[in-house]
Design a protein around this motif. Sequence first.
Motif, PDB file in Angstrom:
ATOM      1  N   GLY A  95     -29.694  45.194 -29.797  1.00 28.48           N
ATOM      2  CA  GLY A  95     -30.194  44.328 -28.742  1.00 28.48           C
ATOM      3  C   GLY A  95     -29.172  43.262 -28.383  1.00 28.48           C
ATOM      4  N   ARG A  96     -29.428  42.572 -27.276  1.00 28.97           N
ATOM      5  CA  ARG A  96     -28.410  41.649 -26.764  1.00 28.97           C
ATOM      6  C   ARG A  96     -28.570  40.213 -27.239  1.00 28.97           C
ATOM      7  NH1 ARG A  96     -29.610  42.004 -20.341  1.00 28.97           N
ATOM      8  NH2 ARG A  96     -29.052  44.175 -20.831  1.00 28.97           N
ATOM      9  N   TYR A  97     -29.601  39.915 -28.035  1.00 27.56           N
ATOM     10  CA  TYR A  97     -29.829  38.531 -28.453  1.00 27.56           C
ATOM     11  C   TYR A  97     -29.608  38.301 -29.945  1.00 27.56           C
ATOM     12  CZ  TYR A  97     -31.889  38.650 -23.862  1.00 27.56           C
ATOM     13  OH  TYR A  97     -32.069  38.839 -22.510  1.00 27.56           O
ATOM     14  N   ASP A  98     -29.719  39.336 -30.747  1.00 23.80           N
ATOM     15  CA  ASP A  98     -29.508  39.222 -32.193  1.00 23.80           C
ATOM     16  C   ASP A  98     -28.098  38.698 -32.443  1.00 23.80           C
ATOM     17  OD1 ASP A  98     -29.270  39.531 -34.937  1.00 23.80           O
ATOM     18  OD2 ASP A  98     -29.078  41.698 -34.846  1.00 23.80           O
ATOM     19  N   GLY A  99     -27.989  37.544 -33.064  1.00 20.96           N
ATOM     20  CA  GLY A  99     -26.686  36.947 -33.315  1.00 20.96           C
ATOM     21  C   GLY A  99     -26.178  36.169 -32.126  1.00 20.96           C
ATOM     22  N   ARG A 100     -26.104  36.796 -30.989  1.00 19.03           N
ATOM     23  CA  ARG A 100     -25.449  36.177 -29.834  1.00 19.03           C
ATOM     24  C   ARG A 100     -26.191  34.954 -29.298  1.00 19.03           C
ATOM     25  NH1 ARG A 100     -23.070  41.559 -26.684  1.00 19.03           N
ATOM     26  NH2 ARG A 100     -21.777  42.238 -28.449  1.00 19.03           N
ATOM     27  N   LEU A 101     -27.510  34.921 -29.450  1.00 10.08           N
ATOM     28  CA  LEU A 101     -28.257  33.737 -29.034  1.00 10.08           C
ATOM     29  C   LEU A 101     -27.717  32.493 -29.729  1.00 10.08           C
ATOM     30  CD1 LEU A 101     -30.709  32.414 -27.575  1.00 10.08           C
ATOM     31  CD2 LEU A 101     -32.027  32.902 -29.653  1.00 10.08           C
TER      32      LEU A 101
END
Length: 416
Positions: A95-101
Motif C-alpha cells: 500500500g501507499r501509506y505504510d511507512g510513507r505517511l
Amino acid sequence: MQSDEPLCYGPQVMTWAAELAAWSDQQDNLTCTYLTPAHRATAEQIRQWMQEAGFDTVRRDAVGNVIGRYKAQASVAQPELVVTGSHYDTVRNGGRYDGRLGILLPMAVVAQLSRRGERLPYDFEVVAFAEEEGARYGTAFLASSAYIGRYDPAWLDLVDAKGVTLRQAMAEAGLDPAAVGSAAADTKRIKHYFEVHIEQGPVLLDAGLALGVVTSIAGSMRRKLLLKGRAGHAGTTPMHMRRDAACAAAEIALYVEERCSQADTLVGTVGMLEVPTGSVNVIPGACRMSLDIRAADDATRDAAVADVERKIDEICARRNIAIEDTQPAWSVAAAPCSPEHRAMWRAVLAELGQPQFELPSGAGHDAKILEDVAPVSMLFTRCGNGGISHNPLEIITTEDAQLAGRAVLAFLRKLG
C-alpha cells in the motif's frame, strides 16, 4: 493552541503519496524494494520535496536514507535533536501509506513552519529510512540500524533472489559499502524519536477514532522449520503406520492458534506451509513451516514461545517426525513507548477534541530500533477498508491525515 484549520496537511500528503506510488518495481502494483531503480527514484523525489518544503539541509547517507534537517531557533546555542521518520520501501504488492505517511506528514508540517517563519527550540530531523520491510534481502531495519550506528557489516554479503549481493546493489546505486559507518547520527544529541504510522489493523476503525497513542511495539519471535516424516503411497499405507509431516504441521498450527488466543496482546501466525515435491497421491514426507509469535511485552511472548516449542517436540515425537531448523530462530524485544511522551500525545488529542485512546502496536517499526538510543513514541492513524495494510486496498482519509498533521505540530510545540 494556535488554530491550524486552514493548513493543508491532508491534501498534500495524499497528493505526495499518490505520486510516489507511480515508482514501482512492478507495472501492475506498488512494489518498492531496497535499491532498485524505483526505490532510487522514490528517494530522489523525497529529496526534492524536502528541499522545496524548506528544510535547511537535505542529504542522502551511505545506506540510502534521505534526511532533512530543519534547524533550531538561532538563539539556541547548542540545540538538541528531535527525530521523526519512517520507511519508504514497501512489501511486494503493498500500500501507499505504510511507512510513507510517517515521512510525508512531518514534511508537510515543516513546509508550513517554513512558510510561517516559525522555528523550534531544537533541530528537527525527518528521516526517510531506505529499508525496513526486508522484502529484498530478508533482514529488516537495515537503514534505521545504520542510522544509530548498529549496522552489521555481514549484511553486505546478503544475496537477493537474483543472486545480487547487497554490496553490489549499493555500488550500483552509487553508494559506498565501505562508508556505512558514516551513516550513524550523533545519537547522544537525540532528545526524542517519534513516528506517525497507519495502524495496520482495525482497532481505531472499529472504535470510530481517527488517532491513537501507541503504548508499546510488540516483541516478536520467528522460526522456520522443516518437518521430516516419510513419504509413502497414499492408497496402500495404513493410517496408523504413516509419518505424515503435513499433519504434524497442521497440528502445530492449530496449537499456535489456541495458545496465542490466551492473552490480549498475544498473536501467533503460521504464515508459510509447504510440502516440497508434494503430490496428490503421496503422503507428505516433509513439510516446511514458519512461526511468528508476538506480544506487547516480552514475558507474555516468551511464555507462549516456550509452550509452543514444547508442543512441537511432543507432537513430532508422537508422530515420529524429525525437526530441523532451516534458519536460526530470530527474535526482537518489545519496545515500550516513553510514558512522558505518551502523556504529551494524550494531551494533544484532548486539545484537538479527540478521545485519549491508547493501543499497542503488533507490527514492528523503525521506532523499535531507535528505542535503543532515545525515548520513543508513536501516533497511529486510522486505517480504512477494515484495517487492511500491506495491501493495495490500504487507505487513510484526507481528513484523518489533516488531523494527524495538526497533532504533530502541537506535539512539536509541546516538546519545546
